[in-house]
Design an enzyme around this catalytic site. Structure first.
Site, mmCIF file in Angstrom:
data_model
loop_
_atom_site.group_PDB
_atom_site.id
_atom_site.type_symbol
_atom_site.label_atom_id
_atom_site.label_comp_id
_atom_site.label_asym_id
_atom_site.label_seq_id
_atom_site.Cartn_x
_atom_site.Cartn_y
_atom_site.Cartn_z
ATOM 1 N N ASP A 68 -5.190 7.634 2.311
ATOM 2 C CA ASP A 68 -4.547 8.854 2.089
ATOM 3 C C ASP A 68 -3.613 8.532 0.666
ATOM 4 O OD1 ASP A 68 -1.505 8.310 4.284
ATOM 5 O OD2 ASP A 68 -2.462 7.115 2.835
ATOM 6 N N TYR A 70 -1.063 8.145 -2.432
ATOM 7 C CA TYR A 70 0.226 7.478 -2.414
ATOM 8 C C TYR A 70 1.305 8.522 -2.030
ATOM 9 C CZ TYR A 70 -2.460 4.544 -5.680
ATOM 10 O OH TYR A 70 -3.245 3.641 -6.164
ATOM 11 N N PHE A 81 -6.737 6.368 -5.638
ATOM 12 C CA PHE A 81 -6.201 4.899 -6.543
ATOM 13 C C PHE A 81 -5.695 5.354 -7.848
ATOM 14 C CE2 PHE A 81 -9.823 3.524 -3.462
ATOM 15 C CZ PHE A 81 -9.087 2.291 -3.051
ATOM 16 N N HIS A 187 -10.786 -4.612 1.058
ATOM 17 C CA HIS A 187 -9.828 -3.593 0.173
ATOM 18 C C HIS A 187 -8.857 -4.157 -0.804
ATOM 19 C CE1 HIS A 187 -6.819 -0.588 -0.495
ATOM 20 N NE2 HIS A 187 -7.519 0.139 0.234
#
Length: 224
Positions: A68, A70, A81, A187
């Site tokens: 989701d 920031y 990102f 990740h």
């Protein structure tokens, strides 16, 4: 419902027409409206579908999946990102840039804005497209995942894109991808980057796939 749909660019809207006609979509639109009416929600309403605007369906060559947006003030702007040029790099993006430099030996983009990637056909797609301020995952399981699964499936069916899956939640989308080429690892967050993200060389792997198909590689050093 109309405002929700109208924010989606026409090419994606046409391709997703069947999905947009399903009953959960107006429910999701109503949820987003109610959240914005009572709280601060990121990204701004006109940036929720920024990834689709910057990366048309016909030009989508790579898909990088996030979770989701920031949830800090001024960070999210609709690309997974990515942050605005004047925002400090979040930890995950800092690790992405570190791996980029180690993988390809190129300088990363000059700031945290990844629109230069998006304009080359890299769809930077979060699986949940909105979030309440300072409340991670607050808009999960409200319908966004179903909608973005439709986007993922649509791109996979075209068999023209490489999918980049970082971390467990992204890897769970593997069944939607069919025979599409996949680059996957841990990740890039500080909690997991040392468990398989560093050294995974995702950027060179993606470019190898693209060049083998006769397409130009992504210039991963391209900024805004």
């Amino acid at each position: 419902m109309e405002l929700f749909v109208d924010r989606i660019p026409a090419d994606w809207r046409r391709a997703l027409a069947g999905e947009l006609a399903k009953p959960y979509v107006p429910q999701l639109a109503a949820f987003e409206r109610s959240e914005r009416a009572r709280d601060m929600v990121f990204p701004a309403a006109d940036e929720v579908f920024a990834a689709l605007h910057l990366t048309p369906l016909a030009r989508t060559r790579v898909v990088i999946l996030g979770q989701d947006p920031y949830h800090g003030l001024g960070q999210a702007h609709g690309l997974a990102f990515s942050v605005r040029p004047d925002v400090p790099l979040p930890p995950s993006l800092r690790n992405i840039y570190r791996e980029l430099q180690e993988d390809l030996g190129v300088a990363p983009p000059p700031d945290g804005c990844l629109s230069g990637w998006a304009r080359q056909g890299v769809l930077l797609l979060n699986t949940v497209l909105t979030v309440r301020a300072d409340a991670a995952h607050s808009h999960a399981r409200k319908g966004w995942e179903r909608f973005t699964d439709a986007i993922i499936g649509l791109v996979a069916e075209r068999r023209r894109a490489v999918f980049v899956l970082w971390g467990g939640p992204a890897r769970q989308k593997r069944p939607l991808l069919g025979a599409a080429p996949v680059v996957e690892s841990a990740h890039p967050s500080p909690l997991s980057a040392y468990r398989g993200f560093f050294g995974s060389r995702p950027f060179s792997q993606v470019n190898t796939f693209l060049v083998a198909r006769g397409e130009p590689p992504i210039d991963w050093s391209a900024g805004e």
